[in-house]
Design an enzyme around this catalytic site. Structure first.
Site, PDB file in Angstrom:
ATOM      1  CG  ASP A  50      -1.889   7.979  -4.748  1.00 48.14           C
ATOM      2  OD1 ASP A  50      -2.137   8.790  -5.378  1.00 48.14           O
ATOM      3  OD2 ASP A  50      -2.558   6.700  -4.798  1.00 48.14           O
ATOM      4  N   GLY A  68       0.768  -1.098   0.050  1.00 49.96           N
ATOM      5  CA  GLY A  68       0.053   0.022  -0.123  1.00 49.96           C
ATOM      6  C   GLY A  68       0.999   1.272  -0.059  1.00 49.96           C
ATOM      7  CB  SER A 109       3.941  -0.031  -6.178  1.00 46.41           C
ATOM      8  OG  SER A 109       2.826  -0.656  -6.346  1.00 46.41           O
TER       9      SER A 109
END
Ligand code: MEV
Length: 325
Positions: free
Chosen positions: A156, A109, A112
């Site tokens: 992210d 998590g 990637s």
């Protein structure tokens, strides 16, 4: 023709604000010092070749005109769609071979797919001498993620591009670096891979079914994020820990924690952590705890005794960059 470039981008950990950040609220995210690296080589034929052994992609090949078409294996999706989006905006007469390797498992998590997306766009811009600002890299990367997942705040991607620890608002409306130095963070992996899209959709269903309660949770999370931002600025780790516990309670109210996460979180707290919470979508992946460096070993042992795997990472890693090839 063997012009090539090697780049790398960090993984991430959400510190505060998950789920609420999908709905316009702020969050705090940090880049971790485990990186995904990507080598891109120009090919004279207009094909895309991919080797990404860490996600079981070996000798994948496609004509550039077919990008985005047909069945795309899961491990190739983000890179292929990133490539397609990049070439749509910046057509070139060459193909490209991409090879990736990662210091962290795709199951942690750590983001990637986002790191791979950012690396692809950054590497292509360097390979074809197209100057892109960080904002432009974010925009193209975010389009790629939305094309594939349909949902997501993009936090992210911001961590992979900007690095450090950042205050982030949905879709990159605000991306502000926070002056955070060394943070005594401990990370415990549950051993279970969470599916972000499923969890985001579950929260959305809850929001539709019970708008008053879920909106209330999001407002409380926003308040906690703002307090955490101040606490980070003062490096007040006791306060940050307390706020982590409160953030975790709010996440439990929308039912995204899990038994394994709860076990690791409670073990870390009992071992003396200032606070602990899940990090990311919930349902599995990682939990994080904050504890004084002097009792770090005790907290780590408690997490392991509760069945977790301790992942030793540092926060505040550098964003996407060129590596020596
Ligand atoms: C997942 O790591 C974090 C969520 O807030 C989704 C997102 O922000 O894209 C649940």
């Amino acid at each position: 023709m063997d012009k090539k470039v090697r780049v790398s981008a960090p993984g991430k950990l959400m510190l505060f604000g998950e789920h609420a950040v999908v709905y316009g609220k702020p969050s705090i995210v940090t880049a971790v010092n485990q990186r995904l690296s990507l080598k891109a080589t120009v090919l004279k034929d207009m094909v895309f070749e991919l080797n990404a052994p860490e996600v079981e992609i070996i000798n994948y090949e496609k004509n550039l005109v077919d990008l985005g078409q047909g069945v795309i294996p899961k491990g190739a999706k983000f890179i292929e769609i990133a490539l397609m989006n990049f070439f749509k905006k910046n057509p070139v007469k060459y193909g490209v071979r991409i090879e990736t390797s990662s210091e962290f498992k795709a199951t942690f998590g750590f983001g990637s797919s986002s790191a791979a997306t950012v690396c692809t766009i950054y590497a292509l811009s360097k390979l074809f001498d197209i100057n892109l600002t960080k904002e432009e890299i974010f925009k193209l990367s975010y389009k790629t993620v939305l094309d594939i997942q349909g949902v997501g705040s993009g936090f992210d991607l911001a961590a992979a591009i900007y690095g450090g620890t950042i205050f982030f608002v949905t879709g990159g409306k605000v991306i502000k670096p926070l002056p955070v130095k060394s943070t005594p963070l401990i990370v415990g992996y549950t051993g279970i891979k969470a599916d972000t899209t499923t969890l985001v959709n579950k929260v959305n269903k809850k929001l539709q079914d019970n708008p008053k309660e879920v909106t209330g949770v999001f407002a409380s999370i926003e308040h906690l994020v703002l307090l955490a931002q101040k606490a980070f600025e003062k490096a007040d780790f006791e306060k940050i820990g307390e706020l982590m516990n409160l953030n975790q309670s709010e996440l439990e109210r929308i039912d995204v924690s899990s038994k394994q996460l709860d076990n690791l979180i409670s073990a870390a707290r009992k071992a003396g952590a200032y606070g602990a919470k899940l990090s990311g979508a919930g349902g599995g992946d990682c939990m994080i705890a904050l504890g004084d460096f002097s009792i770090r070993k005790n907290i780590e042992r408690a997490i392991e005794d509760a069945g977790g795997q301790v992942l030793r990472v540092d926060v505040n890693a550098e964003g996407v960059k060129i590596e020596k090839s």
